[in-house]
Write an enzyme that holds these catalytic residues in place. Sequence first.
Site, PDB file in Angstrom:
ATOM      1  N   GLU A 187       0.836  -1.217   0.000  1.00 38.38           N
ATOM      2  CA  GLU A 187       0.000   0.000   0.000  1.00 38.38           C
ATOM      3  C   GLU A 187       0.866   1.261   0.000  1.00 38.38           C
ATOM      4  OE1 GLU A 187      -2.488  -0.354   3.459  1.00 38.38           O
ATOM      5  OE2 GLU A 187      -4.056  -1.301   2.276  1.00 38.38           O
ATOM      6  N   GLU A 381      -5.237  -7.903  -1.021  1.00 36.60           N
ATOM      7  CA  GLU A 381      -5.806  -7.913   0.328  1.00 36.60           C
ATOM      8  C   GLU A 381      -7.304  -7.671   0.256  1.00 36.60           C
ATOM      9  OE1 GLU A 381      -4.493  -5.153   3.364  1.00 36.60           O
ATOM     10  OE2 GLU A 381      -2.418  -5.568   2.809  1.00 36.60           O
TER      11      GLU A 381
HETATM   12  C1  BGP Z   1      -4.233  -2.466   5.388  1.00 35.15           C
HETATM   13  C2  BGP Z   1      -2.934  -3.168   5.723  1.00 35.15           C
HETATM   14  C3  BGP Z   1      -3.077  -4.461   6.395  1.00 35.15           C
HETATM   15  C4  BGP Z   1      -4.383  -4.707   7.149  1.00 35.15           C
HETATM   16  C5  BGP Z   1      -5.565  -3.944   6.577  1.00 35.15           C
HETATM   17  C6  BGP Z   1      -6.773  -3.956   7.487  1.00 35.15           C
HETATM   18  O1  BGP Z   1      -3.963  -1.119   5.416  1.00 35.15           O
HETATM   19  O2  BGP Z   1      -2.200  -3.409   4.535  1.00 35.15           O
HETATM   20  O3  BGP Z   1      -1.941  -4.557   7.237  1.00 35.15           O
HETATM   21  O4  BGP Z   1      -4.228  -4.492   8.503  1.00 35.15           O
HETATM   22  O5  BGP Z   1      -5.242  -2.640   6.311  1.00 35.15           O
HETATM   23  O6  BGP Z   1      -6.708  -2.839   8.317  1.00 35.15           O
HETATM   24  P1  BGP Z   1      -6.972  -3.002   9.867  1.00 35.15           P
HETATM   25  O7  BGP Z   1      -5.997  -4.038  10.322  1.00 35.15           O
HETATM   26  O8  BGP Z   1      -6.750  -1.681  10.478  1.00 35.15           O
HETATM   27  O9  BGP Z   1      -8.416  -3.476   9.982  1.00 35.15           O
END
Ligand code: BGP
Length: 482
Positions: A187, A381
Site C-alpha cells: 500500500e 488484500e
Molecule cells: C491495510 C494493511 C493491512 C491490514 C488492513 C486492514 O492497510 O495493509 O496490514 O491491517 O489494512 O486494516 P486493519 O488491520 O486496520 O483493519
Amino acid sequence: MTRTLMWGGATASSQYEGAATVGGKGLDTQDVRPWKPRTSNATCETRLLTASAVAKAKADLAAREGNYPFTRGTQGHDHLEEDIALLQELGIDIYRFSLSWARLFPQGDEAEPSPEGLAYYDRVFEAVRAAGMKTFVTLTHYAIPLHLVEAYGSWTNRALIDLYERFARTVFERWGSMIDYYLPFNEINAGYFSPWNGVGLLRPEDGPYDQSAVFQSLHHQFVASAKVIRAQREICPDARSGCMVAAFCYYPHTCSPEDNWIKLHDEQVNMWYPVDVLACGIQPYYMDAFYRDHGITVDITDEDLELFARYSCDFVSFSYYSSSVLGAADNGEQTAGNLVCSIKNPYLEASEWGWQIDPVGLRTQLNAFYDRTHKPVFVSECGFGARDRLEDDGSIHDPYRVEYLERHFEQLLLAQQDGVDVLGFILWGVIDIVSAGSCEMAKRYGVVYVDADDRGEGTYERRKKDSFDWYRSYIESYHATH
Ligand code: BGP
C-alpha cells in the site's frame, strides 16, 4: 482465454511474527505503536507517532512495560510450521507474507545482513514451498527499522533508496528462485494517508506533518521501487513484480458537479498517483498542479523519471475492504474506520468499525485498475474484520465472514467476465493478526482463530473457524471446474 485464478491468504511480519528482538532483530516503526483501549469508531484515528512518543515506547519496551502489540504479533515466529500446515490444509494456491527489514538488517544500514535473520526466512521460504504454495512476497509491510527514522529521517532521506536496494538485492540473491510474485512496498499510498505506517515520518510535536516531507518521502519510495525491479530483473528474472495501493472506491458526497470533481481529484492524489508512476511509468501532470496549489516542493531528477519509464511493474494490485463517501457529514452521520473516514452510505451496511460493505465496489475497482493500466490485477488484500466469539465448545461461528467473501467472490468473477485480467484473490489476515489501523486483536480477519486478546493475554492456540472449511471447499470446487 480466461486465466485460472489463484486463491490465497496473507499476513504481515509486524502484525504476525512477534519476536520483536529475537535473533538480534532491531526495533521497527510498528514495534513502538502503543495499543490504547478503543475510544470510539467516530474518528479517523491513526497512530501518529512523535519523537517523544517513540522515546517513551523504547523506554517502556526496555523496562518491559506498556502494551505494544506488534512486538508479539500473533506469535507467528513460534508457530510457523503449525501455521503453514494449516494453510496447506486450507488448500490455498499462494501465500502472501512480508519480510521484516529490521530482522535482516537490524539498524537498516549494516553492510551485511544478520545471519539469524537469514536463517529465519530460510525456514519460511522452505516451509511455504514444501507445502506446495506459491509465494507472494511483500518486501516491506509498514515496518521500517527505527534506526533509519532516528538517524536518517526515514524516507525523507534519499540515502534510504540505496539502503533499500541493498535489502532487496539480499532477498533476491538468497530467495529469488522461490519468489513467484512480489511487491517492493505494501500500500505505497499509505505514505500519504498514514505517514508513520507508510514512510516512517515522525509527526512534529507541535502540529501537522510537513507535506513536502511526506511527498518527498513518497517519491523516494517510487525511485526505490524502480531500482528494486531493475535489481530483480538482473538477479531472478522469473519473479513477477507488482505495485500496490489501498483502493478507496470513492463515491462523491452528492451528485453535484463540484462534488464529482472532488471525487476525481481525490482519487488521483490518494490512489492513482502511485499507479501512474509505478505501473504506467509516468510522473502524472495532476501532481504538478497539486504541489503548486499546496505549496509543496518535491525534488524529482531526470534520472528518477528515466527509471520510472524503464522499470514499471509487471502487475498491479490493491487492498480492498470497503467503499467510502467523500466529504464531511453535515448531519453528524460520519462513520469511520481507523484509517478510512466515510459518510454513511444509505445503500450499504457497515462493519462494527464503520467500514462499508460494498461487493460491487470490488468489481468497479478491478475494472478501473485494468482500464487504466492494461496490466494483470491482483486483489492482494481483502477480508472482513469482526469480533469473532470463541464458543465454550471451541468452535467459532463466522457466517458474516462467509457472506462477505461469497458476495465479493461473485463480483470478482463478474469482473473477470467483464474482461479484466484478474490474477487472483488474497484473503487478508488468513490467520488472525493484530490490526494495522487500531493495534487491536479484537478486529479479527482470519479463517484461523488465534486465542489472544487486546492485552496480549491468551494461549495463542490456533482454531479453525467455520469459514476455514467454507474457504477450503470453495477453492477445491473452483479448481475442480477450472
Ligand atoms: C491495510 C494493511 C493491512 C491490514 C488492513 C486492514 O492497510 O495493509 O496490514 O491491517 O489494512 O486494516 P486493519 O488491520 O486496520 O483493519
